[in-house]
Design an enzyme around this catalytic site. Structure first.
Site, PDB file in Angstrom:
ATOM      1  N   ARG A 116       4.737   0.841  -6.450  1.00 13.43           N
ATOM      2  CA  ARG A 116       4.823  -0.351  -5.310  1.00 13.43           C
ATOM      3  C   ARG A 116       3.401  -0.966  -5.800  1.00 13.43           C
ATOM      4  NH1 ARG A 116       6.598   1.925  -0.354  1.00 13.43           N
ATOM      5  NH2 ARG A 116       4.832   0.975   0.891  1.00 13.43           N
ATOM      6  N   LYS A 148       7.601  -9.664 -16.950  1.00 10.14           N
ATOM      7  CA  LYS A 148       7.409  -9.944 -15.618  1.00 10.14           C
ATOM      8  C   LYS A 148       6.241 -10.918 -15.519  1.00 10.14           C
ATOM      9  CE  LYS A 148       7.619  -9.888 -11.078  1.00 10.14           C
ATOM     10  NZ  LYS A 148       8.932 -10.682 -10.586  1.00 10.14           N
ATOM     11  N   HIS A 158      26.762 -39.122 -13.531  1.00 12.15           N
ATOM     12  CA  HIS A 158      26.071 -39.793 -14.544  1.00 12.15           C
ATOM     13  C   HIS A 158      26.328 -39.280 -15.876  1.00 12.15           C
ATOM     14  CE1 HIS A 158      24.644 -42.995 -11.782  1.00 12.15           C
ATOM     15  NE2 HIS A 158      24.207 -41.898 -10.922  1.00 12.15           N
ATOM     16  N   CYS A 215       1.011  -1.241  -0.160  1.00 12.31           N
ATOM     17  CA  CYS A 215       0.150   0.005   0.062  1.00 12.31           C
ATOM     18  C   CYS A 215       1.007   1.380   0.014  1.00 12.31           C
ATOM     19  CB  CYS A 215      -0.755  -0.048   1.222  1.00 12.31           C
ATOM     20  SG  CYS A 215      -1.722  -1.407   1.277  1.00 12.31           S
ATOM     21  N   TRP A 243      -3.025  -2.413  -1.833  1.00 12.05           N
ATOM     22  CA  TRP A 243      -2.431  -3.701  -2.451  1.00 12.05           C
ATOM     23  C   TRP A 243      -3.326  -4.634  -1.406  1.00 12.05           C
ATOM     24  CZ3 TRP A 243       0.439  -5.795  -6.280  1.00 12.05           C
ATOM     25  CH2 TRP A 243       0.789  -7.070  -6.107  1.00 12.05           C
ATOM     26  N   LYS A 247      18.338 -17.695 -11.688  1.00 13.28           N
ATOM     27  CA  LYS A 247      18.734 -16.414 -11.513  1.00 13.28           C
ATOM     28  C   LYS A 247      20.029 -15.868 -12.211  1.00 13.28           C
ATOM     29  CE  LYS A 247      15.850 -15.502  -9.953  1.00 13.28           C
ATOM     30  NZ  LYS A 247      14.583 -15.971  -9.723  1.00 13.28           N
ATOM     31  N   GLU A 278      17.300 -22.624  -8.806  1.00 13.76           N
ATOM     32  CA  GLU A 278      16.771 -21.511  -8.800  1.00 13.76           C
ATOM     33  C   GLU A 278      18.046 -20.725  -8.767  1.00 13.76           C
ATOM     34  OE1 GLU A 278      14.287 -19.985  -9.072  1.00 13.76           O
ATOM     35  OE2 GLU A 278      14.555 -17.765  -7.850  1.00 13.76           O
ATOM     36  N   GLU A 331      19.130 -15.763 -16.187  1.00  8.76           N
ATOM     37  CA  GLU A 331      18.184 -14.782 -16.716  1.00  8.76           C
ATOM     38  C   GLU A 331      18.824 -13.471 -16.587  1.00  8.76           C
ATOM     39  OE1 GLU A 331      15.076 -14.958 -12.977  1.00  8.76           O
ATOM     40  OE2 GLU A 331      14.209 -14.567 -14.940  1.00  8.76           O
ATOM     41  N   ASN A 354      -0.989   0.353   6.092  1.00  9.80           N
ATOM     42  CA  ASN A 354      -0.159  -0.310   5.377  1.00  9.80           C
ATOM     43  C   ASN A 354       0.264  -1.497   6.408  1.00  9.80           C
ATOM     44  OD1 ASN A 354       1.671  -1.493   3.703  1.00  9.80           O
ATOM     45  ND2 ASN A 354       3.103   0.261   3.455  1.00  9.80           N
ATOM     46  N   GLY A 355       0.113  -2.690   5.840  1.00 15.04           N
ATOM     47  CA  GLY A 355       0.425  -3.854   6.918  1.00 15.04           C
ATOM     48  C   GLY A 355      -0.505  -4.624   6.947  1.00 15.04           C
TER      49      GLY A 355
HETATM   50  O1  M6R Z   1       4.139 -15.170 -11.821  1.00  9.01           O
HETATM   51  P1  M6R Z   1       4.513 -16.433 -11.765  1.00  9.01           P
HETATM   52  O2  M6R Z   1       4.840 -16.889 -10.522  1.00  9.01           O
HETATM   53  O3  M6R Z   1       3.391 -17.448 -12.164  1.00  9.01           O
HETATM   54  O4  M6R Z   1       5.699 -16.482 -12.689  1.00  9.01           O
HETATM   55  C1  M6R Z   1       6.244 -17.878 -13.351  1.00  9.01           C
HETATM   56  C2  M6R Z   1       7.614 -17.417 -13.882  1.00  9.01           C
HETATM   57  O5  M6R Z   1       7.363 -16.876 -15.296  1.00  9.01           O
HETATM   58  C3  M6R Z   1       8.560 -16.577 -13.261  1.00  9.01           C
HETATM   59  O6  M6R Z   1       8.913 -17.359 -11.961  1.00  9.01           O
HETATM   60  C4  M6R Z   1       9.852 -16.343 -13.843  1.00  9.01           C
HETATM   61  O7  M6R Z   1      10.583 -17.747 -14.031  1.00  9.01           O
HETATM   62  C5  M6R Z   1      10.765 -15.516 -13.333  1.00  9.01           C
HETATM   63  N1  M6R Z   1      11.243 -14.501 -14.134  1.00  9.01           N
HETATM   64  C6  M6R Z   1      12.113 -16.153 -12.465  1.00  9.01           C
HETATM   65  O8  M6R Z   1      12.917 -15.354 -11.937  1.00  9.01           O
END
Ligand code: M6R
Length: 651
Positions: free
Chosen positions: A27, A646, A540, A2, A78, A521, A517, A524, A104-105
């Protein structure tokens, strides 16, 4: 998350607040509202306008029914408790309608307080936790008024009886608004930054903070309140960052700071030199770095109000799946994409261990190609709630009669609207394309779900529950410690490894999804080819890749109290030796106090100890920071990497 903007001074307040809220749009929000008083025609009239959706909708309402005044508060919401509707938008009023609150919270004990207030005659108009704050303040004013009336009666009698002279006893004054706010916030548990106005006490704006940020701006004969600096930076650069446990009373003649007991605090404003863009990022260079640093709060807000430290019980009131179904469910199927899929893989270990429920984890884009056997419980994990592949998997589940739950960061998103039950991850809006705080919040949500299922299915004892809840509550502080201790080291390692062509990430068991993960990271945001592998699989095939140019990040943490974890650690050490024997360059993520591993590898990053199922939340932090610093070193666009969006709304 928020946004709050408040003002008291000589200017017309509506345009000033709306502009401030617009500067907080980054935000994220899903409804907006404003309360205004101090107009020339009717100085004590306090009026509210609210609208669902974007600020443009509120502006339309304000065009149709304009407001005028010289002090007020505005809010962008939010959604956490209750849908993003006009009724749930802030400001919220008390029963009399003369007092308003923006917040907010999250109020952790709002259900209990709501029941108490309802028993005392309060009626509520929204589904929010915020509305109870307005009623609580009203309640405190009422209690004080009653007490004062009683005291007055007693004093008057005593005075008349004890003195010969007639003394005029002035009517008792009830407590001022700020005292009622102080008393009310002491009854809240959870996190809050609030702004309060009352028509009964004109020309006053009260703010209080415990958790989410709140700032006070000091201008020339005008004073500001905001949830974040950018909301007021174009008016003043002299800012006081309200501390936890502080109350600020803004009037036309200045700002008074106190603690929750009313003791005055001396605060000196700080001159802010950030430009507006830096201010949106709270001074961080990138949103991703800001969001990495917001993880302690994301985890805290995701677990707040859902676990009881006293009883160890987990409360998930929005699950809406019967206890008998949960007890009889044969399997769970998780579908998700990208980072959320990695959270799902880690969740499998949590749910199978604590709830003894077998879990399948599918890429959402692959789910439709299966022919699932009925009887499962479906779980979608998604930050945005709008990912097309995950929506498609959800529709497929629903069409096969599988009830669906969602773990999601956006209330009211497509997936939450279709799900039978929802657990929101209260991470706040995530702006960097690379998911960070949403991931740790998903892990926290999955852990609470696993513990809840374990309790409902009778596999977790009360003692175990208390232990887990206690350890979960320690994670935000451990995240703070990790962020503080590993950042420099990761920046240093980034210098050494930013020119690598490939990277490997290894882990076993619940640590393998964290390796995945870490690899995601890095690839990407830095565009370095990276792969995550189960450490035991290396022999393997992938061992053929190892040479002196290959950095291998290996998660080798352990929970010494857990024999299975220690066994896994020992096997991981053997895998590390296989890598070093082939001249691979190992960066180990290890538990603090582990000196053994340092003898074997080139670099060790230590993280705090925790029970094994909670370690992933800590392990991922150095991997995020390593990826971040490498990407910065390579000059990449960290927040908006090439070819990525995103929210992926195409299949
Ligand atoms: O909004 P979502 O969590 O469904 O999105 C899934 C993926 O597109 C998302 O996690 C993507 O892999 C990220 N960019 C990774 O950092």
């Amino acid at each position: 998350m928020c946004g709050i903007v408040g003002y008291i001074g000589p200017k017309e307040v509506v345009p000033l607040i709306v502009e401030g809220l617009r500067r907080l749009e980054y935000r994220g929000y899903d409804s907006a509202g404003i309360a205004v008083a101090g107009s020339a025609q009717n100085p004590s009239l306090l009026e509210v306008r609210r609208a669902p959706g974007k600020l443009g909708n509120l502006e339309k309402v304000l065009l149709e029914r304009p407001l005028h005044g010289t002090y007020g508060i505005g809010h962008t919401r939010w959604a956490t408790h209750g849908r993003p509707t006009e009724e749930n938008a802030h400001p919220h009023r008390d029963s009399s309608g003369s007092l308003v609150v923006v917040h907010n919270g999250i109020v952790e004990n709002y259900l209990l307080l709501k029941q108490q207030l309802m028993a005392r005659g309060h009626r509520f108009a929204s589904e929010t936790d915020t509305e109870i704050i307005a009623h609580l303040i009203e309640d405190e004013l009422e209690i004080a008024r009653h007490n004062a009336a009683d005291t007055n009666g007693t004093d008057a009698t005593t005075t008349a009886a004890n003195t010969a002279e007639a003394i005029v006893v002035s009517p008792p004054s009830s407590i001022p608004l700020e005292e009622a706010v102080r008393r009310a916030v002491k009854r809240l548990s959870g996190a809050f930054a609030i702004g309060v106005l009352s028509a009964r006490e004109p020309d006053k704006l009260v703010a209080a903070r415990s958790g989410p940020p709140a700032v006070i701006g000091i201008g020339e004969g005008e004073y500001f309140l905001a949830s974040d600096v950018p909301g007021i930076l174009h008016h003043t650069r002299d800012i006081v960052f309200l501390n936890d446990g502080e109350v600020a009373v803004l009037t036309r003649s200045g700002v008074l700071f106190t603690d929750f007991e009313g003791a005055p605090h001396q605060r000196t404003p700080q001159r802010i030199t950030w430009d507006p863009i830096q201010a949106e990022k709270a001074g961080y260079k990138h949103f991703m770095l800001k969001e990495i640093n917001e993880q302690p709060r994301a985890v805290r807000d995701t677990t707040l109000g859902r676990v009881s430290l006293d009883s160890g019980r987990v409360y998930l009131p929005d699950l809406h799946i019967s206890q008998s179904f949960l007890q009889q469910a044969a399997t769970m199927t998780i579908a998700a994409c990208g980072t959320s899929w990695h959270a799902g893989l880690a969740g499998k270990f949590m749910i199978e261990r604590l709830a003894r429920l077998p879990v399948d984890v599918d890429y959402a884009s692959e789910y439709r190609y299966r022919d699932p056997i009925p009887g499962a419980l479906g779980l979608l994990i998604t930050q945005s709630g709008e990912t097309a592949d995950t929506i498609a998997a959800q529709l497929e589940m629903i069409s096969k009669g599988t009830p669906t739950l969602a773990i999601c960061n956006v209330v009211g998103s497509a997936i939450t609207r279709k799900a039978q039950g929802v657990i929101t991850t209260n991470a706040g809006p995530e702006i960097g394309v690379a998911s960070t705080k949403a991931f740790t919040a998903q892990l926290a949500a999955l852990f609470t779900l696993a513990l809840y299922l374990g309790q409902e299915r009778g596999f977790v004892t009360e003692t175990q529950s208390r232990h887990y809840v206690d350890e979960l509550a320690r994670i935000p502080q451990k995240l703070e410690d990790t962020l503080r201790s590993v950042d420099d080291q990761c920046a240093h390692l980034a210098k050494e490894f930013s020119t690598a062509r490939d990277f490997l990430f290894l882990g076993r068991g619940i640590h393998y999804p964290i390796a995945l993960e870490g690899a995601l990271k890095l690839k990407e945001i830095s565009y370095i080819h990276a792969e995550g592998y189960p450490a035991g699989e290396m022999k393997h095939g992938p061992n053929a890749l190892i040479d002196e140019t290959l950095p291998v990040a290996c998660i080798a943490t352990k929970d010494p109290a857990d024999p299975a974890s220690v066994l896994k650690y020992e096997k991981t050490l053997s895998n590390i030796q296989e890598v070093t024997a082939r001249s691979g360059r190992v960066i180990a993520i290890a538990t603090e106090g582990d000196t053994e591993i340092q003898q074997l590898v080139e670099h060790t990053i230590h993280i705090p100890a925790a029970p094994e199922l909670l370690l992933p939340m800590l392990e991922v932090v150095p991997l995020q920071l390593l990826a971040y610093h490498i990407a910065v070193k390579r000059g990449c666009d960290v927040d908006q990497p090439r070819n990525l969006a995103k929210s992926v709304t195409v299949e």
